[in-house]
Design a protein around this motif. Sequence first.
Motif, PDB file in Angstrom:
ATOM      1  N   ALA A  78     -10.087  -6.128  -5.078  1.00  0.00           N
ATOM      2  CA  ALA A  78      -8.815  -6.853  -5.189  1.00  0.00           C
ATOM      3  C   ALA A  78      -7.737  -5.823  -5.495  1.00  0.00           C
ATOM      4  N   LYS A  79      -6.706  -5.772  -4.649  1.00  0.00           N
ATOM      5  CA  LYS A  79      -5.679  -4.735  -4.791  1.00  0.00           C
ATOM      6  C   LYS A  79      -4.431  -5.298  -5.443  1.00  0.00           C
ATOM      7  N   GLU A  80      -3.624  -4.406  -5.996  1.00  0.00           N
ATOM      8  CA  GLU A  80      -2.333  -4.823  -6.518  1.00  0.00           C
ATOM      9  C   GLU A  80      -1.248  -4.247  -5.606  1.00  0.00           C
ATOM     10  N   GLY A  81      -0.538  -5.157  -4.935  1.00  0.00           N
ATOM     11  CA  GLY A  81       0.526  -4.683  -4.055  1.00  0.00           C
ATOM     12  C   GLY A  81       1.898  -4.999  -4.606  1.00  0.00           C
ATOM     13  N   CYS A  82       1.978  -5.977  -5.507  1.00  0.00           N
ATOM     14  CA  CYS A  82       3.304  -6.352  -6.008  1.00  0.00           C
ATOM     15  C   CYS A  82       3.258  -6.934  -7.415  1.00  0.00           C
ATOM     16  N   ASN A  83       2.139  -7.554  -7.779  1.00  0.00           N
ATOM     17  CA  ASN A  83       2.015  -8.212  -9.084  1.00  0.00           C
ATOM     18  C   ASN A  83       3.017  -9.327  -9.286  1.00  0.00           C
ATOM     19  N   GLU A  84       3.491  -9.906  -8.173  1.00  0.00           N
ATOM     20  CA  GLU A  84       4.393 -11.037  -8.326  1.00  0.00           C
ATOM     21  C   GLU A  84       4.153 -12.119  -7.278  1.00  0.00           C
ATOM     22  N   GLY A  85       2.945 -12.142  -6.738  1.00  0.00           N
ATOM     23  CA  GLY A  85       2.597 -13.244  -5.852  1.00  0.00           C
ATOM     24  C   GLY A  85       3.196 -13.186  -4.468  1.00  0.00           C
ATOM     25  N   GLU A  86       3.651 -11.994  -4.060  1.00  0.00           N
ATOM     26  CA  GLU A  86       4.371 -11.915  -2.788  1.00  0.00           C
ATOM     27  C   GLU A  86       3.626 -11.186  -1.669  1.00  0.00           C
ATOM     28  N   CYS A  87       2.446 -10.628  -1.946  1.00  0.00           N
ATOM     29  CA  CYS A  87       1.840  -9.813  -0.886  1.00  0.00           C
ATOM     30  C   CYS A  87       0.421 -10.213  -0.502  1.00  0.00           C
ATOM     31  N   GLY A  88      -0.295 -10.878  -1.375  1.00  0.00           N
ATOM     32  CA  GLY A  88      -1.648 -11.341  -1.034  1.00  0.00           C
ATOM     33  C   GLY A  88      -2.734 -10.284  -1.131  1.00  0.00           C
ATOM     34  N   ALA A  89      -2.398  -9.073  -1.545  1.00  0.00           N
ATOM     35  CA  ALA A  89      -3.415  -8.011  -1.623  1.00  0.00           C
ATOM     36  C   ALA A  89      -4.463  -8.315  -2.691  1.00  0.00           C
ATOM     37  N   CYS A  90      -4.094  -9.155  -3.662  1.00  0.00           N
ATOM     38  CA  CYS A  90      -4.964  -9.417  -4.801  1.00  0.00           C
ATOM     39  C   CYS A  90      -5.771 -10.711  -4.637  1.00  0.00           C
ATOM     40  N   VAL A  91      -5.737 -11.301  -3.444  1.00  0.00           N
ATOM     41  CA  VAL A  91      -6.392 -12.607  -3.274  1.00  0.00           C
ATOM     42  C   VAL A  91      -7.897 -12.517  -3.514  1.00  0.00           C
ATOM     43  N   VAL A 115      -6.757 -17.468  -4.130  1.00  0.00           N
ATOM     44  CA  VAL A 115      -5.816 -17.436  -5.252  1.00  0.00           C
ATOM     45  C   VAL A 115      -5.235 -16.025  -5.364  1.00  0.00           C
ATOM     46  N   ASN A 116      -3.935 -15.932  -5.598  1.00  0.00           N
ATOM     47  CA  ASN A 116      -3.351 -14.627  -5.916  1.00  0.00           C
ATOM     48  C   ASN A 116      -3.760 -14.292  -7.351  1.00  0.00           C
ATOM     49  N   SER A 117      -4.669 -13.347  -7.498  1.00  0.00           N
ATOM     50  CA  SER A 117      -5.215 -13.121  -8.838  1.00  0.00           C
ATOM     51  C   SER A 117      -4.224 -12.423  -9.764  1.00  0.00           C
ATOM     52  N   CYS A 118      -3.084 -11.955  -9.230  1.00  0.00           N
ATOM     53  CA  CYS A 118      -2.056 -11.387 -10.106  1.00  0.00           C
ATOM     54  C   CYS A 118      -1.263 -12.487 -10.801  1.00  0.00           C
ATOM     55  N   LEU A 119      -1.356 -13.709 -10.279  1.00  0.00           N
ATOM     56  CA  LEU A 119      -0.596 -14.817 -10.855  1.00  0.00           C
ATOM     57  C   LEU A 119      -1.453 -15.697 -11.750  1.00  0.00           C
TER      58      LEU A 119
HETATM   59  S1  FES Z   1      -0.474  -8.265  -6.055  1.00  0.00           S
HETATM   60 FE1  FES Z   1       0.863  -9.036  -4.550  1.00  0.00          FE
HETATM   61  S2  FES Z   1       0.372 -11.147  -4.554  1.00  0.00           S
HETATM   62 FE2  FES Z   1      -0.799 -10.377  -6.163  1.00  0.00          FE
END
Ligand code: FES
Lengths: 169, 777
Positions: A37-50, A58-62
């Motif tokens: 699970a990657k972190e691309g933005c930490n604000e629910g905008e990129c989906g890298a953490c799904v 689920v966006n796991s950063c949210l």
């Molecule tokens: S890190 Fe970008 S949506 Fe979670």
Amino acid sequence: MRHEITVRVNGVSETHTVADNQTLVSFLRDTLDLTGAKEGCNEGECGACVVLVDQKAVNSCLMLAVEADGHEVTTIEGLGRPDQLHPLQAALLHHSAVQCGYCTPGMILTAAALLHQNPSPTEADIRAALAGNLCRCTGYRQIIDAVIEASSHVRANATTEPRMPRRLQ
Amino acid sequence: MTDPRYVGVGFPRVDGLEKVTGAARYTADLKFPRMLHAAVVRSPHPHARVLDVRLEEALAVPGVRAAVAGRDFPYHTGIYLKDQTVFATDRVRFVGDPVAAVAAEIPEAAAEAASRVQVDYEPLPAIYDAEAGIAPGAPLVHPDLGKYEVVPWITPQGGTNVCNHLKVRKGDYEAALRACPHAFTWTYRVPQVQHVPMEPHCSVARFDPAGKVIVHTSAQSPFTVRHLLCACFKLSHGDVQVVVPAVGGGFGGKAGINLEPIAVALAMRAGGRPVRVMVDRAEEFYATVVRQGLTATLTTGVDRNGKVQAQKMHYLWNCGAYGGYGVNVVRAAGYTCGGAYEFPNVWGDSIGVYTNRPVGSAYRGFGMSEIHWALEQQMDRVAHEVGIDPIDFRLRNCLGPGKATVTGQVLGEHAGRPDKCIERVDAALKIRGQKRRRFTGKGIACAVKAPAMPNNASSSVVLKFAEDATLEVLVSGIDYGQGLMTVAAAFAAEALKLPPEKVRVRGKPDTDLSPYDWQTVASRQTWATGNAILRAAADVKRQLLAMAAEALGVPVAELELEMEEVVHRPSDRALPLTALVMGYQFPDGHTIGGPVAATASHVPEGLLYLDPETSQSPKPVAKWTFGAQGVEVTVDPDTGQLSVDRVVACYDVGHVVHPGLIRGQTYGGVVQGLGTAMMEELLLDEQTGRVRNAALMDYKIPTTEDLPAEVEAYYVETPQEDGPMGARGIGEHTLIPTAAAIANALFDACGIRITEMPITAEKVLRALQEQGKGPPR
Ligand code: FES
Ligand code: FES
């Protein structure tokens, strides 16, 4: 505040004490070293953490780790094995739909949730489902084609036949 | 047995399995024992004098282990022009300029400490436009410009904001223009945009007790990072190790040097502990590098036969606060100023200007997308004005074998064929002479690019065997998605007739162990590393055959390398590679040869510097890749919304090495190009100098919903004389023409010209209303 949580991650029960503000993505990456699970933005905008929580993307950063208490989480590491890839993993390889790979785990898991819900998606369904997963490399065409192909495999056999041997075909 | 063919057929990418299973580790995935987390203190001012930086309060925050500021490391860095220090020393030049940094046990403590660093600033007037930057009396962004160290082929003008100026003078422009019955002048603009790699920049550095610096970083160029770190910190190359794990996209933004000096500076004060510097998405937007802005003014003089006789090009680049890398974008745009066309009389200027904006740097296309936005619209407009079909006008004027570029290089038979690409696109999309429905249109744009790099930029590889005859290929080009490792496997497998599963590409370079490679930029890796692999493979083959000849007591000429064996046809004997790769042992025990390995390199041949006054040179660059894209669009006259329904792309790539990967490069470039054409722009608040849309929520990039319904890709294969099996670069070229093709299709659809990128619905609607074609205001 710290809480003890028990989460089933990729089929294994994990009990840990976490801070109440620790996100699920941090729990997976930092506590369990599941860095798929990657972190691309930490604000629910990129989906890298799904990741999948009870089969839903689920966006796991949210999501907070404490919110996952008692739930079932699947990360990319738990989706398929090298000798028994999930049809989506195999199809992405087959279609050259992976480039840098940073979006790939989130993309695959979002698509897996879609196929779980709707095994016969149209291209429009796939585009809509993946709209929250940004990819800067591929231009999406081969990813969409891969999901279409994988859907036919998922329909044919829910457990999947490996398309790829250990390394290369 | 037929020859194996691995080049041109395609097999799953060799790093694919680790990427679909989550096994691939990127820099931010690496954990080091006792690693510290950094936070960077950044300037809130676009331009200010730094009077004092106080770190005491920051150091007092619990958990803080190191804090550094500009005075600690007043060293300059920059790949071509050393105009930047690790942290601002006497002045800050953009909002986001690093002033200090701290390292702490946890990220929260680092953030807290960063907020307690006290900096006294004296604000200075800021400039945001290149036009303002060259105006007489403009505030100087770099008063010391004349003192900076610079490579000989970049020409900063001390005492001004001009960080580079390239002049192209060919033929007699003035006389040719006077003789033309038609002449047209228009201006075009391109804003700063960001690369938006999905993996933000991240670097981890450690300074070990023996004095060695070890850096893991998300970068395109480990050796150049090492070289620049050594120059900056006055270290020996022997004491710096740079390792690049998997990289989550770069697009030029991870070329040269980025966060590494900050990580190293902190590591030097962190008592041997590793320090990780990672930017968040907002910093990625405003504080890492961006694509430069451009104002282009073109004048075109055409004769009665529809041939351009005189062409003037004035490219004014907004380089932002530092030009270490961007100065070479300015240069490349200069010597390629005429794009895919033959212009007999040329007056070209490409001028880079410092401003107080985010830092301009390399971005996929290296200036070409920006100048093509201007050039390809200009060609369309001129064609329209003189009443020639835009396809015919392009065919009449485009470059090709026997024609001369703006720098006087006469192209040979192997240069690639823009005409064929134009014809192919037209055949698929039927642009020429078609009647269309109202508000639907078709447009085309050409593309050309050469690698922009020092004349001696080189790549090298090592080929060696494991005991089971698995071939290991060590490359130091970075596979950040484009597929270099897979391309390397294809060339090695092909040359040595090995099944690809017996080839392992070791493509995550470590400067301590890997062979030298200059940088992964310029669409140069397939060509440069490919050539080096073919050369090394020939050496490996020679060694294997020589050893087998001695082992079998036969002449080398009678031997053939087959699938994993060396065969002697006359006697029908064969030796498996496993009997040779570690040296051959005779039945009595004595052994000849030894572990088989080879190294080889590639350096471009015969490149000659440009004339400093006119930029004329018989061979200024290694190769050109030409292409064209056509698009079909629909405009909604009520909203101004433009939809791109179909894209047809064609490139002369010399030789398709991997069909799946090259299509991936094409789709990816087209969609990125579409993003810049219609959605992307870094917006600056001119009151504060801050980027207003430093978040993915506000700076939109294309999603699955923005992908055109149809994208078609075609390839012409005119072999590149010095290319591996004829191949030439393609990675950047696929986004160069997209924006201009869309602009031209918009004009075809409704007669409006948008000359300022991006083409937003608001701009289209306004233009329609001005022409009385839209809904009433
Ligand atoms: S890190 Fe970008 S949506 Fe979670
Ligand atoms: S493959 Fe790079 S972001 Fe999708």
